[in-house]
Design a protein around this motif. Structure first.
Motif, PDB file in Angstrom:
ATOM      1  N   VAL A   5      34.432  52.333  37.467  1.00 38.44           N
ATOM      2  CA  VAL A   5      35.635  52.405  36.621  1.00 38.44           C
ATOM      3  C   VAL A   5      35.220  52.588  35.165  1.00 38.44           C
ATOM      4  O   VAL A   5      35.802  53.396  34.436  1.00 38.44           O
ATOM      5  CB  VAL A   5      36.516  51.145  36.793  1.00 38.44           C
ATOM      6  CG1 VAL A   5      37.653  51.129  35.777  1.00 38.44           C
ATOM      7  CG2 VAL A   5      37.065  51.060  38.207  1.00 38.44           C
ATOM      8  N   TYR A   6      34.199  51.872  34.739  1.00 43.39           N
ATOM      9  CA  TYR A   6      33.726  51.994  33.362  1.00 43.39           C
ATOM     10  C   TYR A   6      33.231  53.410  33.069  1.00 43.39           C
ATOM     11  O   TYR A   6      33.584  54.004  32.044  1.00 43.39           O
ATOM     12  CB  TYR A   6      32.615  50.977  33.093  1.00 43.39           C
ATOM     13  CG  TYR A   6      31.981  51.122  31.734  1.00 43.39           C
ATOM     14  CD1 TYR A   6      32.634  50.671  30.593  1.00 43.39           C
ATOM     15  CD2 TYR A   6      30.735  51.730  31.588  1.00 43.39           C
ATOM     16  CE1 TYR A   6      32.056  50.811  29.345  1.00 43.39           C
ATOM     17  CE2 TYR A   6      30.151  51.870  30.346  1.00 43.39           C
ATOM     18  CZ  TYR A   6      30.818  51.407  29.228  1.00 43.39           C
ATOM     19  OH  TYR A   6      30.247  51.559  27.988  1.00 43.39           O
ATOM     20  N   LEU A   7      32.419  53.946  33.971  1.00 44.48           N
ATOM     21  CA  LEU A   7      31.881  55.296  33.752  1.00 44.48           C
ATOM     22  C   LEU A   7      32.968  56.356  33.794  1.00 44.48           C
ATOM     23  O   LEU A   7      32.927  57.339  33.057  1.00 44.48           O
ATOM     24  CB  LEU A   7      30.803  55.609  34.792  1.00 44.48           C
ATOM     25  CG  LEU A   7      29.498  54.836  34.647  1.00 44.48           C
ATOM     26  CD1 LEU A   7      28.572  55.149  35.810  1.00 44.48           C
ATOM     27  CD2 LEU A   7      28.824  55.144  33.315  1.00 44.48           C
ATOM     28  N   TYR A  12      37.924  50.235  27.518  1.00 45.38           N
ATOM     29  CA  TYR A  12      39.227  49.558  27.497  1.00 45.38           C
ATOM     30  C   TYR A  12      39.977  49.628  28.831  1.00 45.38           C
ATOM     31  O   TYR A  12      40.518  48.612  29.272  1.00 45.38           O
ATOM     32  CB  TYR A  12      40.070  50.059  26.326  1.00 45.38           C
ATOM     33  CG  TYR A  12      39.491  49.615  25.002  1.00 45.38           C
ATOM     34  CD1 TYR A  12      39.574  48.282  24.613  1.00 45.38           C
ATOM     35  CD2 TYR A  12      38.839  50.508  24.167  1.00 45.38           C
ATOM     36  CE1 TYR A  12      39.022  47.854  23.416  1.00 45.38           C
ATOM     37  CE2 TYR A  12      38.279  50.089  22.970  1.00 45.38           C
ATOM     38  CZ  TYR A  12      38.379  48.755  22.595  1.00 45.38           C
ATOM     39  OH  TYR A  12      37.822  48.331  21.417  1.00 45.38           O
ATOM     40  N   PRO A  13      40.024  50.778  29.488  1.00 46.94           N
ATOM     41  CA  PRO A  13      40.642  50.776  30.813  1.00 46.94           C
ATOM     42  C   PRO A  13      39.889  49.892  31.815  1.00 46.94           C
ATOM     43  O   PRO A  13      40.507  49.235  32.653  1.00 46.94           O
ATOM     44  CB  PRO A  13      40.590  52.245  31.243  1.00 46.94           C
ATOM     45  CG  PRO A  13      40.556  53.006  29.964  1.00 46.94           C
ATOM     46  CD  PRO A  13      39.749  52.152  29.032  1.00 46.94           C
ATOM     47  N   CYS A  14      38.556  49.854  31.704  1.00 44.08           N
ATOM     48  CA  CYS A  14      37.769  49.001  32.591  1.00 44.08           C
ATOM     49  C   CYS A  14      38.063  47.530  32.317  1.00 44.08           C
ATOM     50  O   CYS A  14      38.233  46.737  33.246  1.00 44.08           O
ATOM     51  CB  CYS A  14      36.280  49.285  32.395  1.00 44.08           C
ATOM     52  SG  CYS A  14      35.231  48.325  33.496  1.00 44.08           S
ATOM     53  N   ARG A  15      38.167  47.157  31.048  1.00 45.95           N
ATOM     54  CA  ARG A  15      38.510  45.778  30.674  1.00 45.95           C
ATOM     55  C   ARG A  15      39.872  45.397  31.249  1.00 45.95           C
ATOM     56  O   ARG A  15      40.044  44.324  31.818  1.00 45.95           O
ATOM     57  CB  ARG A  15      38.509  45.650  29.156  1.00 45.95           C
ATOM     58  CG  ARG A  15      38.843  44.279  28.646  1.00 45.95           C
ATOM     59  CD  ARG A  15      38.811  44.274  27.102  1.00 45.95           C
ATOM     60  NE  ARG A  15      39.070  42.969  26.591  1.00 45.95           N
ATOM     61  CZ  ARG A  15      40.275  42.468  26.357  1.00 45.95           C
ATOM     62  NH1 ARG A  15      41.344  43.198  26.613  1.00 45.95           N
ATOM     63  NH2 ARG A  15      40.425  41.254  25.880  1.00 45.95           N
TER      64      ARG A  15
END
Length: 107
Positions: A5-7, A12-15
């Motif tokens: 998800v982070y990559l 911010y979306p991953c957080r």
């Protein structure tokens, strides 16, 4: 999963994903933040402030290898103030410290 998800989406979306999809389902974040009193630290600070000697002693281990319960005692100036029980030494010491804080009116 979190790394993907982070990559794919960035920080911010991953957080937001971690907070809303993972943590909120398992923890009440507000409760965790407001209810984390460390009674052992409070007791250590109190004894240092008033120049007392503090010791935590494991008095007893009850149960078998897979289901142990520890009994800890708080000693202030070599006098037992309280005892506490827990599934680990740390939890037993924390329980004993909480009772000692109540007895000594430490806040």
């Amino acid at each position: 999963l979190v790394g993907a998800v982070y990559l794919d989406k960035g920080y911010y979306p991953c957080r937001e994903f971690i907070l809303t999809k993972i943590l909120e389902h398992h923890f009440d974040i507000d409760e965790v933040v407001t209810n984390t009193t460390n009674f052992k630290s409070l007791l250590i600070e109190w004894t240092q402030k008033f120049n007392h000697k503090l010791d935590f002693v494991i008095k007893e281990e009850v149960g078998n290898m897979h289901n142990k319960e520890f009994i800890a005692a708080v000693l202030i100036d070599n006098e037992e103030v309280s005892t506490g029980r827990g599934s680990s030494k740390k939890r037993a010491e924390q329980a004993a410290a909480e009772k000692a804080c109540d007895v000594l009116a430490v806040k």
